[in-house]
Design an enzyme around this catalytic site. Structure first.
Site, PDB file in Angstrom:
ATOM      1  CB  SER A 159      -0.916  -0.067   1.358  1.00  0.00           C
ATOM      2  OG  SER A 159      -2.156   0.516   0.988  1.00  0.00           O
ATOM      3  CG  LEU A 160       2.363   5.165   2.691  1.00  0.00           C
ATOM      4  CD1 LEU A 160       2.393   5.999   1.573  1.00  0.00           C
ATOM      5  CD2 LEU A 160       2.177   5.811   3.990  1.00  0.00           C
ATOM      6  CG  PHE A 214      -8.055   2.799   5.898  1.00  0.00           C
ATOM      7  CD1 PHE A 214      -7.987   3.407   4.586  1.00  0.00           C
ATOM      8  CD2 PHE A 214      -6.930   2.393   6.413  1.00  0.00           C
ATOM      9  CE1 PHE A 214      -7.256   3.222   3.601  1.00  0.00           C
ATOM     10  CE2 PHE A 214      -5.546   2.117   5.489  1.00  0.00           C
ATOM     11  CZ  PHE A 214      -5.839   2.779   3.949  1.00  0.00           C
ATOM     12  CG  LEU A 258     -12.247   0.936   1.501  1.00  0.00           C
ATOM     13  CD1 LEU A 258     -13.749   0.735   1.174  1.00  0.00           C
ATOM     14  CD2 LEU A 258     -12.121   2.456   1.553  1.00  0.00           C
ATOM     15  CD  GLN A 259      -6.265  -1.329   4.579  1.00  0.00           C
ATOM     16  OE1 GLN A 259      -5.552  -2.040   4.561  1.00  0.00           O
ATOM     17  NE2 GLN A 259      -6.480  -0.444   5.732  1.00  0.00           N
ATOM     18  CG  ASP A 308      -6.895  -3.665  -3.291  1.00  0.00           C
ATOM     19  OD1 ASP A 308      -7.585  -2.849  -2.625  1.00  0.00           O
ATOM     20  OD2 ASP A 308      -5.763  -3.628  -3.224  1.00  0.00           O
ATOM     21  CG  HIS A 340      -5.488  -2.634   0.192  1.00  0.00           C
ATOM     22  ND1 HIS A 340      -5.185  -2.150  -1.007  1.00  0.00           N
ATOM     23  CD2 HIS A 340      -4.994  -2.030   1.272  1.00  0.00           C
ATOM     24  CE1 HIS A 340      -4.092  -1.301  -0.686  1.00  0.00           C
ATOM     25  NE2 HIS A 340      -4.052  -1.004   0.640  1.00  0.00           N
TER      26      HIS A 340
END
Length: 256
Positions: free
Chosen positions: A82-83, A143, A146-147, A207, A235
């Site tokens: 991810s990030l 969050f 959502l993943q 994802d 994700h």
């Protein structure tokens, strides 16, 4: 020098793991232990996350320099989720002598949607930024949800993830906002297209943050890369589909 929390275990070719936004290296535990049966695995807490000291400002430039300074291996495969994928890509761009392979896990050189580039709607990130100021705990919970959206057993998955994430306090508001800014503003497509090392991209079919179709765009930029799309994964494929991700990474690491 900024104190960065690191853990190293296993033996063999070195792999350095960099986690995503608002997380810490504990999120990797089961996956890292599985990987360490084959390789030497190093986990890093991003600055201001987990047990690592804060840095200011929290930018790709400062993060990449801080992590390279903290990493003991002179050259390593860097795996970012991810990030973390944007961070390891920046490390490869700025410090190519420290990177011999690159794995982008549920990651992309450009996180947000642009013309002819699939990605996350920037407004969603703007909403996260605004909501963080109102209720950061609930925003982080959303969050996480959502993943794992679309997984066969979302409720059970969320119940397993929350204790992992809660092992360390969440980063402070400033670090969280600056992390979102990196996701909103970073575009490393040119750097990605110019990589001269082996690269693997692992995406989740379901994802909702990084659409799997982005793999085709990344292949167009870097035709020699390895692309794997994990069926029925979201994700966090290293949690939901650990065996498949470990096998993919091992296959990639063992290539000549």
């Amino acid at each position: 020098m900024t104190k960065i929390h690191t853990e190293t275990f296993g033996s063999g070719k070195p792999i350095t793991l960099v986690h995503g936004w608002a997380m810490h290296s504990g999120i990797w535990r089961a996956f890292a232990n599985a990987l360490a049966k084959h390789y030497q695995v190093t986990l890093l807490d991003l600055p201001g996350h987990g047990s690592s000291e804060n840095i200011s400002p929290f930018t790709l430039e400062t993060i990449s320099q801080t992590l390279v300074d903290a990493a003991e291996d002179e050259r390593s495969c860097w795996l970012g989720w991810s990030l973390g994928a944007e961070i390891v890509l920046e490390i490869a761009r700025r410090f190519p002598e420290r990177v011999n392979r690159l794995v982008l896990l549920a990651g992309t050189p450009c996180f947000v949607k642009k013309t002819d580039w699939p990605g996350m709607d920037e407004q969603v990130l703007e909403n996260f930024s605004a909501n963080l100021q109102q209720d950061s705990q609930m925003t982080l919970l959303r969050f996480l949800a959502l993943q794992i959206k679309g997984l066969d057993d979302q409720k059970s998955a969320l119940q397993n993830i929350i204790p992992l994430v809660s092992e360390s306090p969440a980063p402070n508001q400033k670090i969280l906002q600056e992390g979102l800014a990196i996701l909103k503003e970073t575009d490393l497509k040119d750097a990605f297209a110019n990589l001269k090392i082996p690269v693997a991209v692992i995406l989740g079919q379901l994802d909702t943050l990084i659409p799997a179709i982005i793999g085709e765009k990344m292949l167009a930029l870097l035709p020699g890369m390895d692309l794997t799309i994990i069926d029925r994964a979201g994700h966090m494929p290293f949690l939901s589909h650990e065996d498949a991700v470990v096998k993919t990474v091992c296959d990639f690491m063992d290539q000549q």
